[in-house]
Design a protein around this motif. Structure first.
Motif, PDB file in Angstrom:
ATOM      1  N   TYR A  98       0.991   3.824  -3.069  1.00 21.85           N
ATOM      2  CA  TYR A  98       0.559   5.206  -2.814  1.00 21.85           C
ATOM      3  C   TYR A  98       1.630   6.198  -3.271  1.00 21.85           C
ATOM      4  O   TYR A  98       1.331   7.233  -3.877  1.00 21.85           O
ATOM      5  CB  TYR A  98       0.253   5.385  -1.328  1.00 21.85           C
TER       6      TYR A  98
ATOM      7  N   GLN B 262      -6.712  -0.016   2.208  1.00 23.48           N
ATOM      8  CA  GLN B 262      -6.889   1.448   2.131  1.00 23.48           C
ATOM      9  C   GLN B 262      -8.340   1.831   2.446  1.00 23.48           C
ATOM     10  O   GLN B 262      -8.594   2.840   3.106  1.00 23.48           O
ATOM     11  CB  GLN B 262      -6.507   1.988   0.743  1.00 23.48           C
TER      12      GLN B 262
ATOM     13  N   CYS C 158      -5.538  11.227  -2.766  1.00 29.89           N
ATOM     14  CA  CYS C 158      -6.312  10.370  -1.879  1.00 29.89           C
ATOM     15  C   CYS C 158      -5.806   8.943  -2.040  1.00 29.89           C
ATOM     16  O   CYS C 158      -5.592   8.473  -3.163  1.00 29.89           O
ATOM     17  CB  CYS C 158      -7.780  10.446  -2.259  1.00 29.89           C
ATOM     18  N   THR C 159      -5.616   8.234  -0.934  1.00 26.04           N
ATOM     19  CA  THR C 159      -5.079   6.874  -1.001  1.00 26.04           C
ATOM     20  C   THR C 159      -5.956   5.961  -1.867  1.00 26.04           C
ATOM     21  O   THR C 159      -5.455   5.100  -2.583  1.00 26.04           O
ATOM     22  CB  THR C 159      -4.976   6.240   0.400  1.00 26.04           C
TER      23      THR C 159
ATOM     24  N   ALA D 220       0.846  -1.208   0.000  1.00 27.67           N
ATOM     25  CA  ALA D 220       0.000   0.000   0.000  1.00 27.67           C
ATOM     26  C   ALA D 220       0.872   1.247   0.000  1.00 27.67           C
ATOM     27  O   ALA D 220       0.611   2.212  -0.726  1.00 27.67           O
ATOM     28  CB  ALA D 220      -0.921  -0.010   1.214  1.00 27.67           C
ATOM     29  N   GLU D 221       1.923   1.219   0.791  1.00 26.23           N
ATOM     30  CA  GLU D 221       2.826   2.375   0.883  1.00 26.23           C
ATOM     31  C   GLU D 221       3.530   2.627  -0.452  1.00 26.23           C
ATOM     32  O   GLU D 221       3.573   3.770  -0.951  1.00 26.23           O
ATOM     33  CB  GLU D 221       3.843   2.114   2.005  1.00 26.23           C
TER      34      GLU D 221
END
Lengths: 217, 217
Positions: free
Chosen positions: A33, A74, A114-115, A29-30
């Motif tokens: 993003y 997320q 926005c994620t 996710a990191e």
């Protein structure tokens, strides 16, 4: 919920397996993003999460299974944030102002978007089969605003003439569009202006100063 | 304007060269709009535009030079559309309603998103050096709304209390966010609601029925 037929679901894993899977999802996710789905590869993810190629392949045999898990992760974070008690279910205007202030003041949000929205934008035209999960996440998100505005009406804070479903779309669209424009402009002004104007619009339906919710708390 | 140091600028080309270059850009824009930047490759583009690999390479030696040309092409189309005389410079509410109706009724727009917004979303995290061109295009687009709202004020159609710069951001954000949400939901409602609410908000500043612009035309 977030698996393909080939990937083990979290509840099928041992607690150690769940921890490893969670670590992979968090790092994925990191990376996604910060750099986007296309620029994130297995090698970077293995290094970041400290797992082997066969471990990664065990938990996420396909890119789709990984992206689905990242969407779920997320979505969970965004929904949990919006359900935080400080926003009191968005049943007053002051809560919306506090929410807007948070994102306007959160530097990374307007640098990287926005994620969930930036993830949606990037993958919506790909052939990754993740559409239902995305639609469900945004639907729940909008529901939080809609229910808040409906509660404002029941509490007599705003007029019965307001259309909660429509206004909820305005808030979510102003947020997503404002985030995109802020990223493009490298300036927070588009997001700040769009959210302020959306809140101003809701305020035109206020029946009394109590709509701010200040007296009610 | 849309070239790198290695790519020939349109004015440096013969008329035949300009036509070939334009054909490549048009097909690239179409492929990218339908499938996204990442899923568009040279082979598809060569076939669609009917050019050889060396021709493609001559006009667009890098993916960046091609994407820059597509941004310029899409920006030109969007700006030309918004400057069409039917919208009379957006100096009245009725013009905004007609504009919203166009996009709400244009099926492909909500299936595949805004031509410029979806391109921006997809490439904003990549290392393609196209940021200034994107920012300039959105800035000009917002300027069209801002100038229209300023003219509404000068004509006495809306109150001096309205903030044209802020409202222009609301319109563009509601449009971009509404498009994204419509794509995700596979339903036009988010775009329709967001634009309707934004127009309703501007209408709260109307000083007279003349704000619709109907009497003035």
């Amino acid at each position: 919920m977030v698996t393909t037929t080939a990937a083990p679901a979290p509840h099928e894993l041992t607690s150690k397996g769940r921890a490893t899977r969670a670590r992979i999802v968090e790092h994925a996710a990191e990376l996604i993003y910060a750099k986007g789905v296309h620029a994130t590869n297995n090698e970077q993810l293995r290094r970041a999460a400290g797992v082997s190629g066969s471990q990664l392949n065990h938990y996420f045999p396909t890119k789709e299974s990984l992206v689905l898990a990242v969407i779920a992760w997320q979505a969970e974070r965004v929904l949990t944030f919006h359900r935080d008690e400080r926003f009191t279910g968005f049943d007053n205007l002051e809560a919306l102002r506090e929410w807007a202030d948070f994102y306007v003041g959160y530097e990374r949000a307007y640098q990287e978007g926005c994620t969930l929205g930036s993830l949606a934008s990037e993958i919506i035209k790909t052939d990754l089969d993740v559409h239902d999960e995305l639609a469900s996440a945004f639907d729940q998100w909008r529901g939080i605003f809609r229910e808040g505005i409906e509660r404002m009406q029941r509490l007599g804070r705003i007029s019965a003439e307001a259309n909660p479903a429509q206004l909820a779309h305005l808030f979510l669209a102003a947020f997503q569009g404002g985030m995109l424009l802020a990223q493009v402009a490298r300036d927070i002004a588009p997001l700040k202006d769009a959210l302020q104007a959306a809140i101003d619009h809701l305020q035109t339906f206020a029946t009394s100063p109590d709509a701010d919710g200040v007296q009610a708390r």
